[in-house]
Design a protein around this motif. Structure first.
Motif, PDB file in Angstrom:
ATOM      1  N   GLN A   1       0.827  -1.205   0.000  1.00  0.00           N
ATOM      2  CA  GLN A   1       0.000   0.000   0.000  1.00  0.00           C
ATOM      3  C   GLN A   1       0.864   1.259   0.000  1.00  0.00           C
ATOM      4  O   GLN A   1       0.531   2.249  -0.655  1.00  0.00           O
ATOM      5  N   ALA A   2       1.987   1.213   0.735  1.00  0.00           N
ATOM      6  CA  ALA A   2       2.901   2.358   0.764  1.00  0.00           C
ATOM      7  C   ALA A   2       3.487   2.606  -0.620  1.00  0.00           C
ATOM      8  O   ALA A   2       3.552   3.755  -1.085  1.00  0.00           O
ATOM      9  N   LEU A   3       3.914   1.551  -1.278  1.00  0.00           N
ATOM     10  CA  LEU A   3       4.467   1.685  -2.630  1.00  0.00           C
ATOM     11  C   LEU A   3       3.410   2.176  -3.617  1.00  0.00           C
ATOM     12  O   LEU A   3       3.682   3.044  -4.452  1.00  0.00           O
ATOM     13  N   LEU A   4       2.210   1.638  -3.511  1.00  0.00           N
ATOM     14  CA  LEU A   4       1.132   2.035  -4.409  1.00  0.00           C
ATOM     15  C   LEU A   4       0.743   3.496  -4.185  1.00  0.00           C
ATOM     16  O   LEU A   4       0.610   4.262  -5.147  1.00  0.00           O
ATOM     17  N   ALA A   5       0.586   3.893  -2.925  1.00  0.00           N
ATOM     18  CA  ALA A   5       0.204   5.276  -2.630  1.00  0.00           C
ATOM     19  C   ALA A   5       1.305   6.247  -3.055  1.00  0.00           C
ATOM     20  O   ALA A   5       1.025   7.258  -3.710  1.00  0.00           O
ATOM     21  N   ALA A   6       2.546   5.945  -2.682  1.00  0.00           N
ATOM     22  CA  ALA A   6       3.656   6.844  -3.022  1.00  0.00           C
ATOM     23  C   ALA A   6       3.805   6.974  -4.534  1.00  0.00           C
ATOM     24  O   ALA A   6       3.970   8.085  -5.057  1.00  0.00           O
ATOM     25  N   SER A   7       3.733   5.863  -5.243  1.00  0.00           N
ATOM     26  CA  SER A   7       3.866   5.900  -6.701  1.00  0.00           C
ATOM     27  C   SER A   7       2.724   6.669  -7.345  1.00  0.00           C
ATOM     28  O   SER A   7       2.946   7.480  -8.267  1.00  0.00           O
ATOM     29  N   THR A   8       1.511   6.447  -6.882  1.00  0.00           N
ATOM     30  CA  THR A   8       0.360   7.166  -7.435  1.00  0.00           C
ATOM     31  C   THR A   8       0.483   8.651  -7.167  1.00  0.00           C
ATOM     32  O   THR A   8       0.206   9.478  -8.052  1.00  0.00           O
ATOM     33  N   GLU A   9       0.908   9.016  -5.949  1.00  0.00           N
ATOM     34  CA  GLU A   9       1.051  10.431  -5.622  1.00  0.00           C
ATOM     35  C   GLU A   9       2.105  11.105  -6.502  1.00  0.00           C
ATOM     36  O   GLU A   9       1.879  12.208  -7.006  1.00  0.00           O
ATOM     37  N   VAL A  10       3.235  10.454  -6.692  1.00  0.00           N
ATOM     38  CA  VAL A  10       4.294  11.051  -7.511  1.00  0.00           C
ATOM     39  C   VAL A  10       3.853  11.142  -8.971  1.00  0.00           C
ATOM     40  O   VAL A  10       3.915  12.213  -9.591  1.00  0.00           O
ATOM     41  N   VAL A  11       3.390  10.040  -9.530  1.00  0.00           N
ATOM     42  CA  VAL A  11       3.041  10.027 -10.957  1.00  0.00           C
ATOM     43  C   VAL A  11       1.829  10.924 -11.239  1.00  0.00           C
ATOM     44  O   VAL A  11       1.875  11.777 -12.131  1.00  0.00           O
ATOM     45  N   ALA A  12       0.745  10.746 -10.496  1.00  0.00           N
ATOM     46  CA  ALA A  12      -0.455  11.556 -10.737  1.00  0.00           C
ATOM     47  C   ALA A  12      -0.161  13.029 -10.470  1.00  0.00           C
ATOM     48  O   ALA A  12      -0.624  13.903 -11.218  1.00  0.00           O
ATOM     49  N   GLY A  13       0.619  13.320  -9.442  1.00  0.00           N
ATOM     50  CA  GLY A  13       0.947  14.702  -9.131  1.00  0.00           C
ATOM     51  C   GLY A  13       1.740  15.368 -10.238  1.00  0.00           C
ATOM     52  O   GLY A  13       1.445  16.501 -10.641  1.00  0.00           O
ATOM     53  N   LEU A  14       2.761  14.681 -10.736  1.00  0.00           N
ATOM     54  CA  LEU A  14       3.579  15.255 -11.813  1.00  0.00           C
ATOM     55  C   LEU A  14       2.791  15.370 -13.112  1.00  0.00           C
ATOM     56  O   LEU A  14       2.926  16.364 -13.843  1.00  0.00           O
ATOM     57  N   LEU A  15       1.958  14.377 -13.408  1.00  0.00           N
ATOM     58  CA  LEU A  15       1.109  14.468 -14.602  1.00  0.00           C
ATOM     59  C   LEU A  15       0.137  15.632 -14.504  1.00  0.00           C
ATOM     60  O   LEU A  15      -0.050  16.387 -15.470  1.00  0.00           O
ATOM     61  N   LEU A  16      -0.485  15.802 -13.333  1.00  0.00           N
ATOM     62  CA  LEU A  16      -1.420  16.907 -13.157  1.00  0.00           C
ATOM     63  C   LEU A  16      -0.700  18.246 -13.294  1.00  0.00           C
ATOM     64  O   LEU A  16      -1.182  19.158 -13.967  1.00  0.00           O
ATOM     65  N   ALA A  17       0.449  18.380 -12.667  1.00  0.00           N
ATOM     66  CA  ALA A  17       1.209  19.630 -12.749  1.00  0.00           C
ATOM     67  C   ALA A  17       1.562  19.967 -14.198  1.00  0.00           C
ATOM     68  O   ALA A  17       1.484  21.128 -14.611  1.00  0.00           O
ATOM     69  N   ALA A  18       1.929  18.949 -14.970  1.00  0.00           N
ATOM     70  CA  ALA A  18       2.302  19.168 -16.367  1.00  0.00           C
ATOM     71  C   ALA A  18       1.084  19.324 -17.275  1.00  0.00           C
ATOM     72  O   ALA A  18       1.211  19.813 -18.396  1.00  0.00           O
ATOM     73  N   GLY A  19      -0.076  18.899 -16.799  1.00  0.00           N
ATOM     74  CA  GLY A  19      -1.252  18.913 -17.655  1.00  0.00           C
ATOM     75  C   GLY A  19      -1.164  17.838 -18.720  1.00  0.00           C
ATOM     76  O   GLY A  19      -1.529  18.045 -19.868  1.00  0.00           O
TER      77      GLY A  19
END
Length: 169
Positions: free
Chosen positions: A51-69
């Protein structure tokens, strides 16, 4: 480019980088993944390390994708899923306000991400540069961002949320 494009970029970047920072903190801060995994176990999200790996990975990837649009509606779905799980597992009993450990912050991040998915990421985005922004905004942004995020979050809770219950006397 107009004021709406600049406003959307500011929202995307603020929410996306904040979200990504939480993921990076799970990877590299304090207890790192092992410590975060133990914490996930303690709140009932099992197995904690996964769960830690899944949450951390989702936060990093989704966050960077959202920031970049980039893939904005799908990034919003990632934000919604993680924030739903956080609200239901960690913040549910705290009420609404964040100063009481409530779910206010979770709701704000999710709502902002879905709002951007609905309106589209704006002219200052990778989706706009690729010409893909109109494919996933409006109703598709709502369906993918909110609907996909809710389905993923609820699925995670149903599959992995196993809180400990106090022994009956």
């Amino acid at each position: 480019m107009d004021a709406i494009d600049i406003g959307l970029a500011m929202i995307r970047i603020a929410v996306g980088l904040t979200f990504a920072a939480h993921g990076f903190n799970k990877f590299f801060g304090g207890g790192r993944i092992p410590g975060t995994g133990r914490w996930f176990d303690s709140i009932g999200m099992r197995p904690g390390r996964m769960q830690a790996l899944l949450a951390a990975s989702t936060e990093v990837v989704a966050g960077l994708l959202l920031a970049a649009g980039l893939l904005t509606s799908f990034a919003a779905a990632g934000v919604v899923a993680v924030m739903l799980v956080a609200a239901c597992t960690v913040h549910r009993d705290g009420g609404f306000f964040v100063n009481g450990n409530g779910w206010e912050y979770n709701m704000i991040l999710a709502a902002m991400a879905v709002g951007v998915a609905i309106t589209g990421p704006g002219g200052l985005s990778v989706d706009h540069l690729l010409g893909s922004a109109p494919l996933f905004d409006s109703w598709w942004g709502l369906v993918i961002g909110l609907g996909g995020g809710l389905l993923a979050g609820i699925g995670l809770l149903l599959a992995f949320y196993r809180p400990t219950t106090p022994a009956l006397a």
